[in-house]
Enzyme design. Structure first.
Site, PDB file in Angstrom:
ATOM      1  N   ASP A   1       0.650  -1.234  -0.018  1.00 12.62           N
ATOM      2  CA  ASP A   1       0.067  -0.196  -0.010  1.00 12.62           C
ATOM      3  C   ASP A   1       0.773   1.199   0.053  1.00 12.62           C
ATOM      4  OD1 ASP A   1       1.165  -0.339   2.481  1.00 12.62           O
ATOM      5  OD2 ASP A   1      -0.881  -0.162   3.586  1.00 12.62           O
ATOM      6  N   GLU A   2       1.966   1.172  -0.133  1.00 14.10           N
ATOM      7  CA  GLU A   2       2.886   2.421  -0.246  1.00 14.10           C
ATOM      8  C   GLU A   2       3.860   2.359  -1.328  1.00 14.10           C
ATOM      9  OE1 GLU A   2       5.426   3.439   3.250  1.00 14.10           O
ATOM     10  OE2 GLU A   2       4.515   1.369   4.016  1.00 14.10           O
TER      11      GLU A   2
END
Length: 418
Positions: free
Chosen positions: A104-105
């Site tokens: 998610d990053e």
DNA sequence: TCTGGGGTCCTAGGACCC
DNA sequence: TCTGGGGTCCTAGGACCC
């Protein structure tokens, strides 16, 4: 070139936000993914839940006490990866220089994109809007001259925010922030620094590097000192290859029996070896971890003469190591709460290079004699599974004790590329 | 009511080698 | 006779990250 062109983009409370997206009744409400008021552990919490002190990693019963209106959802893990991939595709639309560091990053370097999309702050705003409009998820973005600064900026921006650190304001930005925001300072380092009266990044920067090294150890101290002085030479680049592959299972509390250990290790070894074979890799060092009631854990490892990637060999080596660890414990046989297996010292191994017997070696020794046959069996199993699914064939009787296990989809979310 | 799963890097002591 | 110096690999533990 020296401007603020590094972006760190970080989806907000990713798992919980997906649940809120999939079920609008949850949006704006405190949500916990995983766990229950009666047990288990919370895997992720929405921002509404975080406001009550609920966080990933805490036991469900505690979360329920902190936030009585908390909604527990089991987690629709299958949905997470495709949604995260769509977000990464959006990020990739503005620059090819994207370094994904987890599901998610990601870091982006947009220095080559400004002629098309405008200044970095504008690019960041564009990305945030597109992710919101096209995927439906909130994402925070930090913009700065270095990765470290950009990462801190995105943390400060959360939730659902944008923070740009202009180069001339870096010192003003960093100095008042708590040292715990630095990448690499966890609870232990934070406590040790606090004992010396160091709680902000500015205070850390004003402490001589030699003193910091005394407190945190040579390597960590030197690195944190450099980061506090805002020296971060890291470039945005593709992630390197994994250096180890592992799997683990929490068991609740159980007395270790031969059957239980063999069953669990068989499943873990099957996952690990299967992933290795899928990428034509193998490794020489096998490490197991055994966690006992009370959270104390020990590791045992063994480096083999040659690399392994067969399920049965890995199972056997892991089994020996686990019993070694258990038998080393003084007193009555302890209860076991988790078993883990991992393989490191990875090498590439084409399908043709099998685990060949070492000349003069004991043929029953793990990793040697029956290697070729075992490899062939595993390859057949892999092929059957590829066609008919993971449950189509396996080695071990699965009738044994009930081991509470998480869905494979959840495990896969955390896997690194091999 | 009692803690998920997959990773990285560093430290320190001992064995072993030249 | 009472012990140099440097390097690599292995093992165990621990902090930290997402």
């Amino acid at each position: 070139m020296s401007g603020a062109t590094i972006l760190h983009a970080d989806l907000d409370a990713f798992y919980a936000s997906v649940e809120q997206l999939l079920d609008p009744r949850l949006s704006g409400r405190p949500v916990a993914v995983g766990g229950s008021p009666h047990g288990g552990v919370v895997l992720a919490a929405s921002y509404e839940a975080k406001a009550y002190g609920v966080a990933g990693g805490i036991p469900g019963w505690r979360a329920a006490r902190l936030c009585p209106s908390l909604r527990f959802v089991p987690g629709r893990f299958r949905e997470y990866q495709p949604l995260a991939d769509r977000v990464m595709d959006v990020l990739g639309d503005v620059t090819p220089v994207v370094e994904r560091i987890s599901i998610d990053e990601a870091f982006l370097d947009v220095s080559g994109s400004t002629h098309l999309f405008g200044p970095p702050a504008r690019i960041a705003a564009l990305l945030r809007r597109r992710v919101r409009d096209e995927v439906g998820l909130p994402i925070s973005v930090g913009v700065a001259r270095t990765k470290h600064l950009a990462k801190i900026a995105s943390q400060v921006a959360k939730p659902d925010g944008l923070v740009v650190v202009e180069p001339e304001r870096e010192r003003d930005f960093l100095d008042p922030l708590p040292v715990g925001l630095m990448w690499g300072v966890g609870p232990v380092a934070r406590a040790r620094l606090a004992e010396r009266g160091i709680t902000t990044i500015g205070e850390l920067a004003r402490t001589p590097s030699s003193a910091v090294e005394q407190v945190l150890g040579h390597a960590v101290g030197a690195r944190m000192s450099a980061l506090a002085h805002n020296e971060d030479p890291r470039r945005v680049a593709g992630a390197g290859r994994a250096r180890s592959v592992g799997a683990q299972s929490a068991l609740g509390r159980q007395v270790a029996t031969r059957e239980l250990v063999r069953e669990v290790l068989g499943q873990l070894a099957d996952r690990v070896a299967g992933r290795l074979r899928a990428k034509d890799r193998a490794g020489r060092t096998v490490t197991v971890r055994v966690r006992f009631a009370g959270m104390r854990s020990v590791t045992r490892s063994l480096t083999l003469p040659g690399p392994v990637a067969t399920t049965l060999t890995l199972t056997e080596v892991a089994e020996q190591l686990v019993w070694q660890a258990i038998d080393d414990q003084p007193g009555p046989r302890p209860e076991v709460t988790l078993l883990a297996v991992s393989v490191s010292g990875l090498v590439h191994q084409s399908s043709l290079q099998l685990e060949l017997p070492v000349q003069g070696d004991d043929p029953r020794r793990p990793g040697s004699a029956p290697g070729a046959a075992r490899w062939a069996v595993d390859r057949s199993v892999d092929a059957v599974r590829a066609r008919f699914g993971a449950g189509a064939v396996g080695y071990l009787p699965t009738a044994m004790p009930r081991v509470r296990t998480v869905p494979d989809e959840f495990r896969e979310l955390a896997e690194h590329d091999l």
